[in-house]
Design an enzyme around this catalytic site. Structure first.
Site, mmCIF file in Angstrom:
data_model
loop_
_atom_site.group_PDB
_atom_site.id
_atom_site.type_symbol
_atom_site.label_atom_id
_atom_site.label_comp_id
_atom_site.label_asym_id
_atom_site.label_seq_id
_atom_site.Cartn_x
_atom_site.Cartn_y
_atom_site.Cartn_z
ATOM 1 N N TRP A 155 45.706 29.987 38.512
ATOM 2 C CA TRP A 155 44.102 31.095 38.517
ATOM 3 C C TRP A 155 44.364 30.661 40.668
ATOM 4 O O TRP A 155 45.244 30.555 40.458
ATOM 5 C CB TRP A 155 43.210 30.117 38.650
ATOM 6 C CG TRP A 155 41.974 31.187 38.317
ATOM 7 C CD1 TRP A 155 40.822 30.556 39.095
ATOM 8 C CD2 TRP A 155 41.353 32.096 37.316
ATOM 9 N NE1 TRP A 155 39.807 31.566 39.047
ATOM 10 C CE2 TRP A 155 40.106 32.352 37.568
ATOM 11 C CE3 TRP A 155 41.954 31.901 36.154
ATOM 12 C CZ2 TRP A 155 39.274 33.680 37.129
ATOM 13 C CZ3 TRP A 155 41.808 33.350 35.362
ATOM 14 C CH2 TRP A 155 40.315 33.396 35.892
ATOM 15 N N ASP A 211 40.120 35.194 48.656
ATOM 16 C CA ASP A 211 39.029 34.968 48.557
ATOM 17 C C ASP A 211 37.646 34.925 47.411
ATOM 18 O O ASP A 211 38.610 34.454 46.207
ATOM 19 C CB ASP A 211 38.822 37.017 48.969
ATOM 20 C CG ASP A 211 39.249 37.736 47.995
ATOM 21 O OD1 ASP A 211 39.894 37.033 47.373
ATOM 22 O OD2 ASP A 211 38.954 38.403 47.892
ATOM 23 N N GLU A 214 38.775 36.157 44.043
ATOM 24 C CA GLU A 214 39.939 35.575 43.302
ATOM 25 C C GLU A 214 41.351 36.328 42.810
ATOM 26 O O GLU A 214 42.585 36.252 42.499
ATOM 27 C CB GLU A 214 39.653 35.205 41.909
ATOM 28 C CG GLU A 214 37.966 34.749 42.142
ATOM 29 C CD GLU A 214 37.823 33.883 40.210
ATOM 30 O OE1 GLU A 214 37.643 34.919 39.851
ATOM 31 O OE2 GLU A 214 38.185 33.422 40.477
ATOM 32 N N GLU A 215 41.374 37.390 44.425
ATOM 33 C CA GLU A 215 42.439 37.981 44.174
ATOM 34 C C GLU A 215 43.358 38.403 45.287
ATOM 35 O O GLU A 215 44.523 38.193 45.556
ATOM 36 C CB GLU A 215 42.430 39.370 44.030
ATOM 37 C CG GLU A 215 41.130 39.603 43.121
ATOM 38 C CD GLU A 215 41.265 41.171 42.617
ATOM 39 O OE1 GLU A 215 41.210 42.145 43.658
ATOM 40 O OE2 GLU A 215 40.603 41.447 41.800
ATOM 41 N N GLU A 437 28.662 42.816 34.926
ATOM 42 C CA GLU A 437 28.834 42.371 36.135
ATOM 43 C C GLU A 437 29.388 43.454 37.148
ATOM 44 O O GLU A 437 28.900 44.434 38.418
ATOM 45 C CB GLU A 437 30.633 41.891 35.866
ATOM 46 C CG GLU A 437 31.082 41.933 37.195
ATOM 47 C CD GLU A 437 32.326 41.034 36.239
ATOM 48 O OE1 GLU A 437 33.505 41.760 36.363
ATOM 49 O OE2 GLU A 437 32.864 40.369 37.179
HETATM 50 C C1 NOJ Z 1 41.122 39.634 38.561
HETATM 51 C C2 NOJ Z 1 39.788 39.898 38.824
HETATM 52 O O1 NOJ Z 1 40.139 41.162 39.964
HETATM 53 C C3 NOJ Z 1 39.111 38.613 39.351
HETATM 54 O O2 NOJ Z 1 38.531 39.005 40.502
HETATM 55 C C4 NOJ Z 1 38.948 38.037 38.246
HETATM 56 O O3 NOJ Z 1 38.291 36.630 38.630
HETATM 57 C C5 NOJ Z 1 39.513 37.981 37.598
HETATM 58 N N1 NOJ Z 1 40.620 39.037 37.355
HETATM 59 C C6 NOJ Z 1 39.787 36.997 36.358
HETATM 60 O O4 NOJ Z 1 39.211 37.264 35.476
HETATM 61 C C1 NOJ Z 2 34.968 37.963 38.999
HETATM 62 C C2 NOJ Z 2 34.348 37.372 40.820
HETATM 63 O O1 NOJ Z 2 35.460 38.299 41.152
HETATM 64 C C3 NOJ Z 2 34.472 36.730 41.016
HETATM 65 O O2 NOJ Z 2 33.276 36.599 42.038
HETATM 66 C C4 NOJ Z 2 33.543 35.755 40.229
HETATM 67 O O3 NOJ Z 2 33.455 34.193 41.051
HETATM 68 C C5 NOJ Z 2 33.956 35.570 38.750
HETATM 69 N N1 NOJ Z 2 33.895 36.855 38.438
HETATM 70 C C6 NOJ Z 2 32.679 34.512 37.993
HETATM 71 O O4 NOJ Z 2 31.609 35.687 38.275
#
Ligand code: NOJ
Ligand code: NOJ
Length: 612
Positions: A155, A211, A214-215, A437
Site C-alpha cells: 500500500w 498523500d 495514496e499515490e 465515490e
Molecule cells: C489507486 C487510487 O488512485 C488510490 O486513490 C486508491 O486509494 C488505491 N488505488 C486503492 O484503491
Molecule cells: C481512495 C482515496 O483516494 C483515498 O483518499 C481514500 O482514503 C480511500 N479511497 C478510501 O475511501
C-alpha cells in the site's frame, strides 16, 4: 421516482427511527409532497439518506457482523474496488462531521462517537507494515481490517494526515465533555489517544509520506494543513486540561512556515518534494482549506482560509482545470459550477469527477460567504479579482462594505455558484440517494465504490455550511506568525497505549516481536519457541520477521503472530538464517519467556535486542 423516495422514506423510518432526528424526518414529508422539486427538497432528502448511509457503515456492538464496534468502513464494496477496510482519514473526517452534528443538537449520535473513540484506542496499538506504537510509526498506517487487525498487503504507506485528523476529532468531542465537567474522564481516557497522535505529528511532520489519494510520495499540502491545525488546537487543549504539548508549541510555527512553500503565486500546489510530474492543481487543496476553516480567522492567507484571496484564486484554478476535461462539463462556462475530480491526470477508474471533490468546491464557497458576512465587508484584490470576475466581469478590486451593492451582488453570486456544485451532485445522484465515490465523466453515472462513507459525510458538511452551521474555532488566529526562516525540525515523541474500555476480557491477542539485530544483505531473522504459532522450536517453521523499517541506526526486524491465546506462556528465541538461506544461527543467552496478557489489550508489541 416519487414511489422510490416514498419507499426509501418508509424503510428508513422503520430501520432508523432512533438515528434520524425529527427535523430530518419532517424533510421526508417535504420531498414526498406534491410540490416537492428543486435543490432545497433534494438537500433535505439527501441529508437523511447521507446520515443513514454513514451510520450503516459503522460497526455496532451486537450487530452480528465482523466489523468491530466503532470501526467505520470506507464502503461496503468488497470487490472492484475492495473498500471493506477502515481508513484512519475517512473515519476521522466522518467522526468530525458527526461530532459537529452532535454539537449542533443531534444527541442520538453520542454512542457512535464514543464507539469511534474506543475503536481508535485499539487501532493505535496495532502493529502494521508502517511500524508500531513504540516509536509512533504505526500511527501512520493508512488502513486496517474491519476487525481491527493489520492489513499487510502492499500500500502507499505511511500516510501522515490520519493522526492529525483523528486528534482534531477527539479534541472537538473532548472540549464538549470538558464543558460538561468531565475533565477527569477526558484526561484518563481521551488525552492518551490525542497525545499519541499529536506526538506523531510533532515527530514526523517533516518526513515525506503518501498523500491522501495514496499515490504520491512527497509532501502534501492537505497533510501539512491538517497537521498544523492539530498542533495549534492540541496546544490550547493541553493547556485547558493542565498539561503540555511540547511538540505542538515548538513544531506548529515550523509547519506553518513550510506550508507557505505550497503557494506558487497563482494556486496551491497539492504536492511538493514529489516525483509525480503532475501540474499540481488538485481538489485536495480545496479539502485542505475547508478542513482547516476557522470562523475566527478572518480571510487569512497564511492559513489558506476559504475566503482568503489565495484560496479563492486556488478555487478558480482547480475547478477550472476540470472544465474542459469531462464531457459532462461541456457547456459549463466560466463562473458556472463544474463536476470536479481529484486532479486532471487521474486515471483511477478512468479518471472521473468525485462527489466529495465537487462537494468540497461548494463547501469552500459557503464557508467563504459565511465568513464575509461575519467580517461585514468584502475585499477583492489583485489575487482574487479573476475569481470574482468569473461571477461578474465588470467587478473591480476594492473593499466593499456590507451595505454596498457590490457586496450583496457578489455574496449572492457566490452562493448561487456554490449551489451550482450541489446541483451537479443532485443531477448525478440516483433516485435512491446513494452516493458512490465517482460519477462517470461522460454521462455522470455512478462509478467505483458504492455507498462511500466519505461521499455522504461530505454532503452533510457542505450542506451544513450552506445553512451557516460551522464548526468551532480551532485557534488559527492565535497560531502566531511563522518564523522568518523555516527549519526542518522534529520533536521526539513518546507513545503509550491508551486505556481501552472492554466489557469482557479479550481471548485472542496479536503479538508483535521486534528485535534489534544488525544483519547483512540476504540474511533473515526469525523467532521460534515452545508454542505452536511460533513453530514449536522447529527452525523451519519459525515466524519470519521483516526488515522494512530496518536502518543502520535502528536495525529493526519485526513480525506479527495473530490469534495468540490470552494467558498462554511459552519460551522463545530469535535466530537468523545466513545469506545462503540455510544456515541457522540462534541468538545466545537463556531462552526468553513470554505470557500473552489477559485483559483488554488485543495487540501487544514485545521489543527485544538480539543476545550475543
Ligand atoms: C489507486 C487510487 O488512485 C488510490 O486513490 C486508491 O486509494 C488505491 N488505488 C486503492 O484503491
Ligand atoms: C481512495 C482515496 O483516494 C483515498 O483518499 C481514500 O482514503 C480511500 N479511497 C478510501 O475511501
Amino acid at each position: 421516482m416519487l414511489y422510490a423516495v416514498l419507499f426509501a422514506g418508509l424503510l428508513s423510518i422503520f430501520y432508523c427511527w432512533n438515528q434520524i432526528s425529527l427535523p430530518l424526518l419532517s424533510a421526508w414529508y417535504v420531498v414526498v409532497g406534491p410540490t416537492a422539486s428543486g435543490l432545497e427538497s433534494f438537500i433535505a432528502y439527501e441529508r437523511s439518506v447521507a446520515l443513514h448511509g454513514v451510520l450503516k457503515n459503522f460497526g455496532v456492538k451486537d450487530k452480528g457482523t465482523e466489523v468491530d464496534p466503532g470501526v467505520i468502513i470506507a464502503s461496503p464494496s468488497q470487490q472492484d474496488p475492495d473498500y471493506f477496510y477502515t481508513w484512519t482519514r475517512d473515519s476521522a473526517l466522518t467522526a468530525t462531521m458527526l461530532i459537529d452534528a452532535f454539537l449542533a443538537g443531534d444527541t442520538s449520535l453520542q454512542p457512535r462517537i464514543e464507539d469511534y473513540i474506543s475503536a481508535q484506542a485499539i487501532l493505535q496499538t496495532v502493529a502494521s507494515p508502517s511500524g508500531d506504537l513504540t516509536d509512533g510509526s504505526g500511527l501512520g498506517e493508512p488502513k486496517f481490517e474491519v476487525n481491527s487487525t493489520t492489513f499487510t498487503g502492499p500500500w502507499g504507506r505511511p500516510q501522515r494526515d490520519g493522526p492529525a485528523l483523528r486528534a482534531t476529532a477527539l479534541i472537538a468531542y473532548s472540549l464538549w465533555l470538558l464543558s460538561k465537567g468531565e475533565k477527569s474522564r477526558v484526561i484518563s481516557q481521551f488525552w492518551p489517544i490525542i497525545s499519541n497522535d499529536l506526538n506523531y505529528v510533532g515527530e514526523y511532520w517533516n518526513q515525506t509520506g503518501f498523500d491522501l489519494w495514496e499515490e504520491v510520495e512527497g509532501s502534501s499540502f492537505f497533510t501539512l494543513a491538517v497537521q498544523h491545525r492539530a498542533l495549534v488546537e492540541g496546544q490550547a487543549f493541553a493547556e485547558r486540561i493542565g498539561t503540555v504539548c511540547a511538540a505542538c508549541r515548538t513544531q506548529a510555527p515550523q509547519v506553518l512556515c513550510f506550508l507557505q512553500s505550497f503557494w506558487n503565486g497563482g494556486f496551491i500546489m497539492s504536492n511538493i518534494n514529489d516525483q509525480s510530474g503532475r501540474n499540481g492543481k488538485d481538489a485536495s487543496t480545496i479539502l485542505g482549506s475547508v478542513h482547516t476553516y476557522d470562523s475566527d480567522a478572518g480571510c487569512d492567507d497564511l492559513t489558506f482560509q476559504p475566503c482568503s484571496s489565495r484560496a479563492l484564486a486556488n478555487h478558480k484554478a482547480v475547478t477550472g482545470a476540470f472544465r474542459s476535461l469531462y464531457a459532462i462539463n461541456s457547456g459549463r462556462g466560466q463562473g458556472a459550477a463544474v463536476a470536479v475530480g481529484r486532479y486532471t491526470e487521474d486515471v483511477y477508474y478512468g479518471g472521473n469527477p468525485w462527489y466529495l471533490c465537487t462537494l468540497a468546491a461548494a463547501e469552500q464557497l459557503y464557508d467563504a460567504v459565511h465568513q464575509i458576512h461575519l467580517i461585514g465587508s468584502l475585499v477583492i484584490d489583485a489575487l482574487s479579482l479573476a475569481f470574482f470576475q468569473d461571477l461578474d466581469p465588470l467587478v473591480e478590486a476594492g473593499r466593499y462594505s456590507a451595505s454596498s451593492e457590490v457586496y450583496s451582488n457578489m455574496t449572492a453570486a457566490m452562493l448561487k455558484y456554490a449551489d451550482g456544485y450541489l446541483s451537479i451532485v443532485h443531477d448525478f445522484t440516483p433516485t435512491d440517494g446513494s452516493l458512490a465515490e465517482q460519477y462517470f465523466r461522460d454521462d455522470g453515472s455512478p462509478l467505483s465504490a458504492a455507498a462511500l462513507t466519505w461521499s455522504y459525510s461530505s454532503f452533510l458538511t457542505a450542506t451544513s455550511r450552506r445553512s451557516s452551521v460551522v464548526p468551532n474555532s480551532w485557534g488559527a488566529s492565535k497560531a502566531g506568525a511563522p518564523p522568518a526562516i523555516c527549519s526542518s525540525t522534529s520533536a521526539p515523541g513518546s507513545y503509550a497505549p491508551a486505556p481501552v474500555d472492554c466489557s469482557s476480557n479479550v481471548s485472542s491477542v496479536t503479538v508483535t516481536f521486534d528485535v534489534l539485530k544488525p544483519t547483512m544483505f540476504g540474511e533473515t531473522v526469525f523467532v521460534t519457541g515452545s508454542h505452536a504459532p511460533l513453530g514449536n522450536w522447529d527452525s523451519s517453521k519459525g515466524l519470519e520477521l521483516h526488515a522494512n523499517r530496518y536502518t543502520n541506526s535502528n536495525p529493526l526486524w519485526s513480525g506479527t503472530a495473530s490469534a495468540m491465546e490470552a494467558g498462554d506462556s511459552f519460551e522463545y528465541k530469535y535466530y537468523q538464517t545466513g545469506t545462503d538461506g540455510d544456515t541457522v544461527v540462534y541468538e545466545g543467552g537463556a531462552n526468553r519467556c513470554f505470557t500473552v496478557p489477559e485483559g483488554c489489550a488485543r495487540n501487544v508489541v514485545q521489543v527485544d535486542t538480539w543476545q550475543e
